[in-house]
Enzyme design. Structure first.
Site, PDB file in Angstrom:
ATOM      1  N   ASN A   1       0.846  -1.202   0.000  1.00 51.13           N
ATOM      2  CA  ASN A   1       0.000   0.000   0.000  1.00 51.13           C
ATOM      3  C   ASN A   1       0.876   1.245   0.000  1.00 51.13           C
ATOM      4  OD1 ASN A   1       0.555   0.806   2.853  1.00 51.13           O
ATOM      5  ND2 ASN A   1      -0.320  -1.205   3.222  1.00 51.13           N
TER       6      ASN A   1
ATOM      7  N   LYS B   1       8.601 -17.194 -10.661  1.00 51.22           N
ATOM      8  CA  LYS B   1       7.789 -16.116 -11.209  1.00 51.22           C
ATOM      9  C   LYS B   1       6.591 -16.705 -11.970  1.00 51.22           C
ATOM     10  CE  LYS B   1       7.892 -12.337 -14.440  1.00 51.22           C
ATOM     11  NZ  LYS B   1       8.504 -11.856 -15.657  1.00 51.22           N
TER      12      LYS B   1
ATOM     13  N   PRO C   1      -1.947 -11.868  10.512  1.00 53.91           N
ATOM     14  CA  PRO C   1      -2.209 -11.663  11.946  1.00 53.91           C
ATOM     15  C   PRO C   1      -2.417 -10.188  12.233  1.00 53.91           C
ATOM     16  CG  PRO C   1       0.128 -12.072  11.544  1.00 53.91           C
ATOM     17  CD  PRO C   1      -0.582 -12.307  10.242  1.00 53.91           C
TER      18      PRO C   1
ATOM     19  N   PHE D   1      -3.383   3.152  15.408  1.00 57.21           N
ATOM     20  CA  PHE D   1      -3.771   4.190  14.456  1.00 57.21           C
ATOM     21  C   PHE D   1      -4.947   3.658  13.651  1.00 57.21           C
ATOM     22  CE2 PHE D   1      -1.013   7.963  13.861  1.00 57.21           C
ATOM     23  CZ  PHE D   1      -0.294   7.824  15.039  1.00 57.21           C
TER      24      PHE D   1
HETATM   25  N1  CTP Z   1      -2.866  -3.248  12.547  1.00 53.83           N
HETATM   26  C1  CTP Z   1      -1.989  -4.275  12.900  1.00 53.83           C
HETATM   27  N2  CTP Z   1      -1.998  -5.445  12.240  1.00 53.83           N
HETATM   28  C2  CTP Z   1      -2.870  -5.674  11.224  1.00 53.83           C
HETATM   29  C3  CTP Z   1      -3.787  -4.641  10.857  1.00 53.83           C
HETATM   30  C4  CTP Z   1      -3.740  -3.445  11.532  1.00 53.83           C
HETATM   31  O1  CTP Z   1      -1.172  -4.072  13.822  1.00 53.83           O
HETATM   32  N3  CTP Z   1      -2.863  -6.813  10.603  1.00 53.83           N
HETATM   33  C5  CTP Z   1      -2.869  -2.022  13.307  1.00 53.83           C
HETATM   34  C6  CTP Z   1      -2.426  -0.805  12.535  1.00 53.83           C
HETATM   35  O2  CTP Z   1      -1.042  -0.595  12.676  1.00 53.83           O
HETATM   36  C7  CTP Z   1      -3.235   0.297  13.182  1.00 53.83           C
HETATM   37  C8  CTP Z   1      -4.516  -0.381  13.600  1.00 53.83           C
HETATM   38  O3  CTP Z   1      -4.193  -1.758  13.664  1.00 53.83           O
HETATM   39  O4  CTP Z   1      -2.630   0.762  14.360  1.00 53.83           O
HETATM   40  C9  CTP Z   1      -5.703  -0.150  12.696  1.00 53.83           C
HETATM   41  O5  CTP Z   1      -5.475  -0.578  11.414  1.00 53.83           O
HETATM   42  P1  CTP Z   1      -6.557  -0.415  10.226  1.00 53.83           P
HETATM   43  O6  CTP Z   1      -5.969  -1.025   9.037  1.00 53.83           O
HETATM   44  O7  CTP Z   1      -7.010   0.974  10.156  1.00 53.83           O
HETATM   45  O8  CTP Z   1      -7.760  -1.238  10.780  1.00 53.83           O
HETATM   46  P2  CTP Z   1      -8.246  -2.678  10.430  1.00 53.83           P
HETATM   47  O9  CTP Z   1      -8.001  -3.542  11.608  1.00 53.83           O
HETATM   48  O10 CTP Z   1      -7.662  -3.129   9.145  1.00 53.83           O
HETATM   49  O11 CTP Z   1      -9.817  -2.476  10.281  1.00 53.83           O
HETATM   50  P3  CTP Z   1     -10.641  -1.945   9.006  1.00 53.83           P
HETATM   51  O12 CTP Z   1     -10.077  -2.662   7.804  1.00 53.83           O
HETATM   52  O13 CTP Z   1     -12.012  -2.297   9.356  1.00 53.83           O
HETATM   53  O14 CTP Z   1     -10.423  -0.454   8.929  1.00 53.83           O
END
Ligand code: CTP
Length: 407
Positions: free
Chosen positions: A212, A290, A307, A326
């Protein structure tokens, strides 16, 4: 009154009418007990005399680069090495341009290029010269090089015009010097802070991956702020193109699973802050070779869930005292963040709007809302550096009473 006893300031005087104010600056520095050595540019000598500055500082004043006797007594490298701080006042447009671009054709500019000590500049020039894009560009470069500025202020100028360009008053320059020479409080000394940052990269095959747009800037800024407050800081970072912040140990990882393992390896910690934009999914089975185009059409990539690093650490037996997540949201920012706070088991969610209107990805600025179980606090738009500092200050306040009560 903060004493500057034992501190040495190298004052570099540029050629501008404001040079007369350096008499007062030298006097103030001497009153505080600082040692002051002075370098004057050739143009500065048109405005103030070496004799007056030698009398006020009680030291020899250095004026030209190629005076052989000066080089024998005290070389230009030695002059900046012996100082705790270099102060340029007045910093003319010309001197600032030289500093920004690394020119070194006289003693002042050579000493400035040869130093690894902190530098403070007090710009002074005509308002149009200050506002000229060339000068403003140089200011940006100097800031990026870590050079501190005091002023300029608005006011009536010697040339009869009005606007920004006046050199800061000697008392204000002294204030900035005192701040820079006073050791910073290190309230997080002895504490450990772990921060995740950047994207993760989930391989599809040896040459392709899912990832991303996360730049990592916010996480890096928080790590820098944590280190400044004295914390032993570990930044667990996905692939980004940012330099390691000073005083921070960076652990480089690629995938979400590597990031989780690195977090677990770095526990215990007092504070853990999860800013990483972790990829929610990975390809269930990464191809060893590949993937080739075939008659059968595009491959079907089966995905597996990654996870949740934040939730895993927050619900583990090694949970840090403060866990911060966050939330990157595109709509109903605070509502979703409140749900995430509960679901992930953290103390604070820093919610930011990543919709196009919010424009956070890759930007240097951020608008965040701090969501806790007791309420929501919205901060005005500020630089990611300022968000980092403010957040770390808040976490320090939250951590300290907790620890005190336990001791
Ligand atoms: N995070 C994490 N591990 C993951 C996904 C997210 O540690 N596999 C942490 C991010 O670093 C951030 C928080 O979780 O601090 C929120 O991540 P976000 O992607 O906004 O939320 P999601 O859990 O993916 O929920 P949604 O997709 O519903 O927004």
């Amino acid at each position: 009154m903060t004493s500057l006893a034992g501190k040495a300031v190298l004052l570099i005087i540029g050629g501008g009418i404001a040079a007369y104010k350096t008499h007062e600056l030298v006097r103030l520095l001497k009153t505080r007990g600082a040692r002051v050595r002075v370098i004057m540019t050739r143009a500065a000598e048109e405005f103030v005399t070496p004799l007056s500055l030698a009398s006020l500082s009680g030291e020899k004043v250095y004026t030209a680069l190629f005076s052989l006797t000066d080089e024998v007594e005290m070389g230009h490298i030695q002059l900046s090495r012996a100082a705790d701080l270099l102060v340029v006042a007045p910093a003319t447009a010309d001197l600032m341009a030289k500093m920004a671009h690394g020119l070194a054709d006289d003693l002042a500019s050579t000493a400035l290029l040869a130093t690894d000590k902190p530098v403070l500049i007090a710009p002074a020039m005509n308002v149009r010269m200050w506002q000229h894009p060339a000068t403003q560009h140089n200011v940006e470069i100097l800031r990026r090089h870590g050079i501190a500025l005091v002023g300029p202020t608005d006011g009536e100028m010697a040339c009869g015009e009005f606007g920004p360009g006046r050199m800061a008053e000697p008392g204000d320059i002294l204030g900035a010097i005192v701040t820079m020479l006073t050791p910073k409080a290190r309230p997080l000394a002895g504490r450990r802070v772990i921060i995740t940052a950047g994207p993760t990269r989930e391989p599809i095959d040896p040459v392709r991956f899912i990832s991303n747009h996360s730049s990592g800037k916010q996480g890096y800024a928080i790590a820098e702020a944590a280190a400044e407050l004295g914390a032993e800081t570990v930044l667990i970072s996905g692939p980004v193109s940012l330099p390691a912040p000073s005083g921070v140990r960076v652990v480089n990882v690629e995938t979400a699973r590597e990031m989780l393992t690195a977090c677990q390896d770095e526990m215990p910690a007092d504070i853990a802050i999860f800013t990483a934009a972790v990829a929610d999914w990975r390809v269930a089975s990464e191809a060893a070779e590949k993937l080739k185009k075939t008659e059968a059409g595009p491959p079907n990539l089966a995905l597996a869930e990654n996870p949740d690093i934040l939730a895993t650490i927050a619900h583990s037996g090694m949970r840090p005292s403060l866990v911060v997540g966050f939330a990157a949201e595109t709509e109903k920012v605070t509502e979703h963040a409140t749900q995430k706070l509960k679901r992930k088991g953290c103390d604070i969610i820093v919610a930011n709007d990543v919709s196009e209107a919010g424009g956070v990805f890759g930007s240097d600025r951020n608008t965040v809302h701090l969501v806790t179980s007791t309420g929501i606090e919205s901060w005005p738009e500020m630089s990611k550096q300022d968000v980092g500092r403010k957040l770390m200050e808040r976490l320090t306040e939250l951590l300290t009473p907790q620890q005190k009560a336990m001791e």
